[in-house]
Write an enzyme that holds these catalytic residues in place. Structure first.
Site, PDB file in Angstrom:
ATOM      1  N   GLU A  70      -0.278   2.670   7.049  1.00  0.00           N
ATOM      2  CA  GLU A  70      -0.792   3.763   5.991  1.00  0.00           C
ATOM      3  C   GLU A  70      -1.396   4.718   6.669  1.00  0.00           C
ATOM      4  OE1 GLU A  70       1.635   3.202   3.778  1.00  0.00           O
ATOM      5  OE2 GLU A  70       1.171   0.935   3.550  1.00  0.00           O
ATOM      6  N   GLU A 112       1.519   5.329   1.207  1.00  0.00           N
ATOM      7  CA  GLU A 112       0.244   6.123   2.081  1.00  0.00           C
ATOM      8  C   GLU A 112       0.327   8.006   1.363  1.00  0.00           C
ATOM      9  OE1 GLU A 112       5.185   6.988   2.818  1.00  0.00           O
ATOM     10  OE2 GLU A 112       3.393   4.835   2.237  1.00  0.00           O
ATOM     11  N   ASN A 113      -0.137   7.820   0.276  1.00  0.00           N
ATOM     12  CA  ASN A 113      -0.055   9.187  -0.325  1.00  0.00           C
ATOM     13  C   ASN A 113      -1.439  10.404   0.796  1.00  0.00           C
ATOM     14  OD1 ASN A 113       0.693   8.178  -2.843  1.00  0.00           O
ATOM     15  ND2 ASN A 113      -0.740   7.331  -2.656  1.00  0.00           N
ATOM     16  N   ALA A 116       0.998  -1.280  -0.129  1.00  0.00           N
ATOM     17  CA  ALA A 116       0.051  -0.010   0.353  1.00  0.00           C
ATOM     18  C   ALA A 116       0.407   1.231  -0.192  1.00  0.00           C
ATOM     19  CB  ALA A 116      -0.929  -0.451   1.211  1.00  0.00           C
TER      20      ALA A 116
END
Length: 897
Positions: free
Chosen positions: A303, A269-270, A267
């Protein structure tokens, strides 16, 4: 910096210098189309310091259509392309630079930058993917405020998402629509994200500790909506936990997650728009195992926690990667422990550490938690950065205690909010907030390898004194032949064998090559419990006898130490059997019987305690790995345990059957123990074993029990094996994530024909190199199957090398992750070593090889085995060919993000 793949340049931490130009603001305008996307970027740039150097913007695979400076078309003498850069000559201290580029997302098989996946468009920018979207100084210390406008065909892409909060949307011409997103928090470009898709949303909300209402959304295909409930609850639990434990509140009005089928990592973490591999979002009893449920919970938490430990405070450069990843893994581990069992979670985390990071530390790819150099940064998303990095934070937290550790993290977040920080900044905050000197502890960031601690205990009956003598050593690793002593926190207790009680639980600091500690008032020799809770990521070697270990496996009140004693009993017996020594297995049988009949023990802990060490773990205990001997010894011990305790296994299997499914800790523990009992029952050779496994497979109301039964059957040659594999495929063939389990189960089976079966599965109509999950399910699992992968014919090596070469043309990142198992060629016999080395040489001879694979393969070939022999703990077992050796530990990692 952008050398050819044949001779990749080396990036060094010592060469870091601040950026010449800063970009405080950027506006992006996307005209989205899978075949032909246009991106207009407007950068406000400011000169950083007194210099006359040009603005250099990274670019990869972009078609430049236009360059403008302060609204005017740039002249040819103002800009030019060079070695992957767009160089723009600018005067003055601040300017506006615009570029217009074109790219083709549907042709982007690398899955970095902007790409197409299953009908949607999405991005992955960490570490250096943003340069595949637009020209930009692609480095983490450039922090910018983003204003993003997305335009796309409304029928095809009705949902348009980006970072920050939505501020405007509207209709365009010719069936198009648009949406504008603004992120008020400066961030590095690796945190940029967009998604354009036709998706459905599981919508919810969360009220923060200050009373703000945050809108939550998990976006998936319409058919997958029912499988998102667990992820949403995990998200809400994570938000509440971060407020309670760290005082960190979410800072935007919306938080979105999008599940994507094709993704290189777990995944990402934007900021405000997390993009996930769908395997870490989708879960229901029919398709997800308990491990999957735990994975969803842990990765969602990871995240989300990055919002502070990674986003609000980010990395100055990629050498500081563990600043965000190690810290955040530590945070997600503690969150998961709070959500379930602290004891079992710690055992699971250490098992992962040893299986991947210890192994990494002892091989050609060993590197410090803060590396000094790299060719391709994507190769450094490793178990060392993530898992060992988390252990460093855990040691600091142990040394400081909860209150002082919280003071240190508060200081770190407050001091560096909105900054690109370093590992040193974190350590300094811990020193000041926790009032501790961590000067020597910094070596954990600087020195590769796993420390080896020899512990001996002696007792003086005259003075009633016990002396604990500790000796530490750290073997040479590539580029670091000489090591300084580490600061090692060791929790110890001394048990009275007569009463079963211990005298305290003390934290000792080992800081010298050799140190001794004295303990008074012991009339008789005690038994040492050391590295309790796995207080330090080290290898412990002791003079404890088998009787001592049996005592600890029954009486130690530290769950990890108790588990460790049981594991060491098994290791000693297996290593001795492999060495051809007469070994009495009765101690292990008795210890297991005592554990499985103790009604006070958590079933999940029991399942962990009775689990045999893996074949790969056993190989790591030896100077030279003999896969065939290890396999034979382990199979024999498993059969003996199964046969000796067969009535117990039948009883456990029967009583742990549940009428309905639950994901409570108790229910998961019961399933784990039930599957362990089934494994031993089938291994016993009982005539009805396969039939019992097949009944569990058919009648299971959850994937945990169904896949466990399938895996047990896959190891054998029964008619039930064939039937179960066919049934599973026909039932789940249309669900990609569940079909991955079918591939993985067969690739990991300890079956004589596994190598040939993997070769056949590589040609299966449902296998594809284009999907990283499918590659990991087949070839990734196969490389973890020590007995099959290291088949004496070398067929396994050739299969994986062929996959690496084919995959490198499509997705170098995923290809490079398959190289390390070949790199351990020095650990095996000459014949196997030559075959592995030959495949590495064949890979490196491939024209046009990516720098990702080039770095991994070239370092693996340069490997010189300078690691000193060791025992895994307990008494030494003499054997000329099986001298115990030092041992060192994942998406990877844990899977990397």
């Amino acid at each position: 910096m952008h050398a050819s793949p044949a001779s990749p340049s080396v990036i060094r931490r010592s060469d870091y210098r601040p950026p010449d130009w800063l970009v405080p603001d950027i506006a992006l305008d996307f005209d989205l189309d899978p075949a032909r996307t246009r991106v207009r970027a407007t950068l406000i740039v400011t000169r950083n310091g007194d210099h006359d150097r040009p603005l250099r913007l990274d670019g990869d695979g972009l078609i430049p259509l236009e360059v403008r400076i302060d609204g005017e078309a740039a002249t040819p003498d103002q800009w030019h392309m060079e070695a992957g850069y767009l160089s723009v000559s600018l005067s003055g201290s601040a300017r506006k630079v615009e570029t217009l580029v074109e790219l083709a997302p549907e042709s982007n098989s690398k899955l970095m930058g902007l790409y197409a996946s299953g009908g949607l468009l999405c991005t992955q920018c960490e570490a250096e993917g943003f340069r595949r979207i637009t020209f930009f100084p692609d480095r983490p210390d450039i922090l910018s405020r983003y204003d993003v406008t997305l335009r796309a065909d409304k029928a095809r892409f009705p949902i348009l998402l980006s970072n920050g909060d939505p501020v405007e949307q509207g209709e365009g011409d010719a069936g198009q629509h648009w949406a504008r997103w603004v992120d008020p928090f400066p961030k590095p470009c690796y945190l940029f994200a967009l998604v354009a898709a036709d998706l459905a949303c599981n919508a919810d909300s969360f009220v923060t500790m200050s009373g703000r209402d945050v809108q939550l959304g998990i976006w998936v295909r319409e058919a997958d909506l029912p499988r998102t409930g667990h992820a949403m609850q995990a998200l809400k639990n994570s938000m509440a936990w971060d407020e309670r434990v760290y005082g960190r509140e979410y800072d935007l009005d919306v938080f979105n997650i999008v599940a994507v089928a094709d993704f290189n990592f777990g995944a990402m973490e934007n900021k405000g728009l997390n993009i996930f591999n769908s395997r870490y979002i989708l879960a229901d009893p029919e398709t997800a195992t308990d491990i999957d449920y735990d994975g969803v919970e842990g990765v969602v938490a990871h995240e989300y926690f990055h919002n502070w430990s990674g986003n609000r405070v980010t990395c100055r450069d990629w050498f500081q990667l563990s600043l965000k990843e190690g810290f955040t893994v530590f945070r997600d581990q503690n969150f998961s422990a709070d959500m379930g069992s602290h004891a079992v979670k710690r055992i699971e985390d250490v098992r992962i550490l040893r299986a991947a990071q210890f192994q990494e530390d002892s091989g050609p790819l060993a590197h410090p938690v803060r590396p000094e150099s790299y060719m391709e940064i994507s190769n450094f998303y490793t178990a060392t950065i993530y898992n060992k990095g988390a252990e460093l934070i855990r040691m600091i937290a142990l040394m400081l205690g909860p209150e002082r550790f919280r003071a240190g993290t508060d200081l770190y977040f407050d001091r560096h909010d909105g900054q690109a920080a370093t590992c040193e900044d974190f350590v300094l905050a811990m020193e000041e907030g926790g009032e501790i000197d961590l000067s020597q502890f910094r070596r954990w960031y600087e020195q590769a390898g796993t420390p080896h601690v020899r512990a001996t205990l002696d007792h003086d009956p005259m003075t009633r004194t016990v002396n604990l003598h500790l000796h530490q050593s750290l073997a040479p690793t590539p580029g670091q032949p000489d090591k300084a002593p580490m600061a090692i926190p060791l929790r110890v207790a001394l048990f009275d064998p007569a009463t079963g009680t211990h005298h305290g639980d003390e934290l000792l600091m080992l800081t010298e090559p050799q140190q001794s500690f004295s303990f008074p008032d012991f009339a008789t020799p005690p038994i040492l419990s050391i590295n309790r809770g796995f207080s330090a990521p080290v290898i412990i070697d002791t003079n404890r006898s088998q009787d001592d270990l049996a005592f600890l496996s029954a009486h130690d009140d530290d769950p990890f130490a108790r588990y460790e004693a049981m594991q060491q009993l098994m290791v000693n017996i297996l290593v001795g059997r492999i060495a051809g020594q007469p070994i009495d297995e009765a101690a292990v049988i008795a210890a297991i019987r005592q554990v499985i009949t103790d009604p006070l023990l958590d079933p999940a802990f029991v399942a962990e305690a009775i689990r045999l060490p893996s074949e790969a773990y056993l190989g790591d205990q030896m100077a030279h790995v003999d896969p065939d001997a290890i396999h034979a010894a382990r199979e024999a011990l498993q059969q003996r345990i199964g046969a000796e305790l067969e009535p117990d296994w039948r009883a456990i299997h029967a009583r742990t059957r549940a009428a309905e499914f639950s994901i409570s800790a108790a229910a998961k523990g019961a399933r784990k123990l039930r599957n362990s009992a089934l494994g031993y029952l089938v291994a016993s050779g009982a005539m009805d074993g396969p039939a019992i496994a097949f009944v569990q497979f058919e009648q299971a109301h959850n994937m945990t029990e169904r896949q466990a039964a399938l895996a047990i059957l896959a190891n054998g040659d029964s008619a039930e094996r064939v039937a179960a594999l066919d049934i599973f495929y026909n039932r789940y063939g249309a669900d990609a994530l569940t079909l991955d389990k079918w591939f993985q189960t067969q690739a990991f089976a300890v079956h004589p024909d596994t190598v040939d079966l993997v070769e056949e599965l590589g040609r299966h109509k449902d296998f594809t190199l284009a999907n990283p999950n499918r590659v990991r399910a087949l070839y990734g699992a196969f490389t973890g199957n020590q007995w099959a992968f290291h088949h004496i014919s070398g067929k396994g090596y050739r299969l994986v090398a062929d996959c690496i070469l084919a995959l490198d043309r499509l997705n170098p990142q995923t290809a490079a992750r398959l190289v390390p198992p070949l790199g351990r060629w020095k650990r095996f016999d000459a014949a196997r070593g030559a075959l592995m080395r030959g495949e590495l040489e064949r890979i490196l001879a491939q024209p046009g090889l990516s720098k990702d694979v080039t770095e991994q393969a070239s370092k693996s070939l340069e490997y010189q085995d300078r690691v000193r022999p060791r025992t895994a703990g307990g008494p030494s077992i003499s054997s000329s060919s099986l001298r115990p050796r030092p041992r060192h530990r994942q998406p990877p990692c844990w899977q990397p993000d």
